[in-house]
Design a protein around this motif. Structure first.
Motif, mmCIF file in Angstrom:
data_model
loop_
_atom_site.group_PDB
_atom_site.id
_atom_site.type_symbol
_atom_site.label_atom_id
_atom_site.label_comp_id
_atom_site.label_asym_id
_atom_site.label_seq_id
_atom_site.Cartn_x
_atom_site.Cartn_y
_atom_site.Cartn_z
ATOM 1 N N TYR A 32 76.305 44.287 -17.462
ATOM 2 C CA TYR A 32 76.958 42.986 -17.595
ATOM 3 C C TYR A 32 75.936 41.859 -17.520
ATOM 4 C CZ TYR A 32 81.707 44.869 -16.948
ATOM 5 O OH TYR A 32 82.894 45.536 -17.088
ATOM 6 N N THR A 33 76.289 40.748 -18.122
ATOM 7 C CA THR A 33 75.494 39.534 -17.973
ATOM 8 C C THR A 33 75.967 38.785 -16.733
ATOM 9 O OG1 THR A 33 75.048 39.297 -20.332
ATOM 10 C CG2 THR A 33 74.961 37.298 -18.993
ATOM 11 N N TRP A 34 75.006 38.365 -15.919
ATOM 12 C CA TRP A 34 75.289 37.581 -14.726
ATOM 13 C C TRP A 34 74.849 36.146 -14.995
ATOM 14 C CZ3 TRP A 34 75.409 39.875 -9.341
ATOM 15 C CH2 TRP A 34 75.648 41.252 -9.367
ATOM 16 N N GLY A 35 75.543 35.217 -14.379
ATOM 17 C CA GLY A 35 75.163 33.831 -14.602
ATOM 18 C C GLY A 35 75.315 32.964 -13.367
ATOM 19 N N TRP A 36 74.510 31.916 -13.337
ATOM 20 C CA TRP A 36 74.667 30.840 -12.357
ATOM 21 C C TRP A 36 75.203 29.613 -13.090
ATOM 22 C CZ3 TRP A 36 74.507 31.260 -7.244
ATOM 23 C CH2 TRP A 36 73.800 32.307 -6.658
ATOM 24 N N HIS A 37 76.223 29.005 -12.526
ATOM 25 C CA HIS A 37 76.821 27.800 -13.063
ATOM 26 C C HIS A 37 76.823 26.752 -11.957
ATOM 27 C CE1 HIS A 37 78.759 30.154 -16.439
ATOM 28 N NE2 HIS A 37 78.462 31.113 -15.582
ATOM 29 N N ARG A 38 77.005 25.517 -12.356
ATOM 30 C CA ARG A 38 77.123 24.468 -11.339
ATOM 31 C C ARG A 38 78.113 23.412 -11.797
ATOM 32 N NH1 ARG A 38 71.093 21.658 -11.854
ATOM 33 N NH2 ARG A 38 71.425 20.635 -13.888
ATOM 34 N N TYR A 93 77.127 25.354 -6.713
ATOM 35 C CA TYR A 93 76.590 26.404 -7.570
ATOM 36 C C TYR A 93 77.437 27.675 -7.404
ATOM 37 C CZ TYR A 93 72.497 23.648 -8.726
ATOM 38 O OH TYR A 93 71.655 22.668 -9.207
ATOM 39 N N TYR A 94 77.802 28.248 -8.546
ATOM 40 C CA TYR A 94 78.635 29.440 -8.574
ATOM 41 C C TYR A 94 77.914 30.551 -9.333
ATOM 42 C CZ TYR A 94 82.402 26.026 -7.740
ATOM 43 O OH TYR A 94 83.205 25.023 -7.242
ATOM 44 N N CYS A 95 78.078 31.769 -8.872
ATOM 45 C CA CYS A 95 77.653 32.890 -9.700
ATOM 46 C C CYS A 95 78.897 33.515 -10.338
ATOM 47 C CB CYS A 95 76.852 33.917 -8.922
ATOM 48 S SG CYS A 95 77.772 34.867 -7.708
ATOM 49 N N ALA A 96 78.683 34.160 -11.457
ATOM 50 C CA ALA A 96 79.792 34.727 -12.202
ATOM 51 C C ALA A 96 79.341 35.976 -12.940
ATOM 52 C CB ALA A 96 80.356 33.712 -13.186
ATOM 53 N N VAL A 97 80.232 36.949 -12.991
ATOM 54 C CA VAL A 97 80.045 38.158 -13.779
ATOM 55 C C VAL A 97 81.359 38.412 -14.498
ATOM 56 C CG1 VAL A 97 79.501 40.603 -13.794
ATOM 57 C CG2 VAL A 97 78.459 39.102 -12.085
ATOM 58 N N GLY A 98 81.329 38.340 -15.805
ATOM 59 C CA GLY A 98 82.560 38.479 -16.564
ATOM 60 C C GLY A 98 83.554 37.402 -16.171
ATOM 61 N N LEU A 99 84.726 37.793 -15.725
ATOM 62 C CA LEU A 99 85.761 36.836 -15.320
ATOM 63 C C LEU A 99 85.789 36.606 -13.817
ATOM 64 C CD1 LEU A 99 88.694 38.063 -17.596
ATOM 65 C CD2 LEU A 99 87.083 36.192 -18.017
ATOM 66 N N THR A 100 84.857 37.201 -13.107
ATOM 67 C CA THR A 100 84.820 37.088 -11.655
ATOM 68 C C THR A 100 83.840 36.007 -11.231
ATOM 69 O OG1 THR A 100 85.355 39.436 -11.414
ATOM 70 C CG2 THR A 100 84.430 38.315 -9.491
ATOM 71 N N TRP A 101 84.310 35.138 -10.342
ATOM 72 C CA TRP A 101 83.498 34.025 -9.837
ATOM 73 C C TRP A 101 83.408 34.105 -8.323
ATOM 74 C CZ3 TRP A 101 81.501 29.933 -12.877
ATOM 75 C CH2 TRP A 101 81.819 30.012 -14.239
ATOM 76 N N GLY A 102 82.264 33.615 -7.806
ATOM 77 C CA GLY A 102 82.143 33.465 -6.377
ATOM 78 C C GLY A 102 82.807 32.181 -5.920
ATOM 79 N N GLN A 103 82.715 31.930 -4.620
ATOM 80 C CA GLN A 103 83.383 30.746 -4.063
ATOM 81 C C GLN A 103 82.521 29.502 -4.163
ATOM 82 O OE1 GLN A 103 81.675 32.877 -2.288
ATOM 83 N NE2 GLN A 103 80.442 31.588 -0.918
ATOM 84 N N GLY A 104 81.255 29.678 -4.455
ATOM 85 C CA GLY A 104 80.356 28.547 -4.620
ATOM 86 C C GLY A 104 79.578 28.228 -3.360
ATOM 87 N N THR A 105 78.412 27.624 -3.562
ATOM 88 C CA THR A 105 77.589 27.160 -2.453
ATOM 89 C C THR A 105 77.057 25.776 -2.800
ATOM 90 O OG1 THR A 105 75.736 27.722 -0.980
ATOM 91 C CG2 THR A 105 75.460 28.286 -3.311
#
Length: 111
Positions: A32-38, A93-105
């Protein structure tokens, strides 16, 4: 069920550095592709950096040369090394894999 937990955010002065981590638990496909978003206040969420299953990376123009995304496949952990931070990097800042997101920091860059 996949869960993502980010850590490493905080308050830093302009020019400083932070390293974000995103730990994944549960089943995950290594390709899977992993990503950081903000997302900054009043702004849309944007992709900061991504890394594919075979290690290819891409970055937003605003962070090229300052941020580095990496991944520990054995530990299912994603990292974002952020150097030369600017006030405009302030965001959740959030990490994401597919449709799953973290809670953010929260990352705050301020003097």
């Amino acid at each position: 069920q996949l869960q993502l937990v980010e850590s490493g955010g905080g308050l830093v002065q302009p020019g400083g550095s932070l390293r974000l981590s995103c730990a994944a638990s549960g089943s995950i496909f290594s390709m899977y592709t992993w990503g950081w978003h903000r997302q900054a206040p009043g702004k849309q969420r944007e992709l900061v950096a991504a890394i594919t299953g075979n290690g290819r990376t891409n970055y937003a123009d605003s962070v090229k040369g300052r941020f580095t995304i990496s991944r520990d496949y054995a530990k299912n952990t994603l990292f974002l090394q952020m150097n030369s931070l600017k006030t405009e990097d302030t965001a959740v800042y959030y990490c994401a894999v597919g449709l799953t997101w973290g809670q953010g920091t929260q990352v705050t860059v301020s003097s």
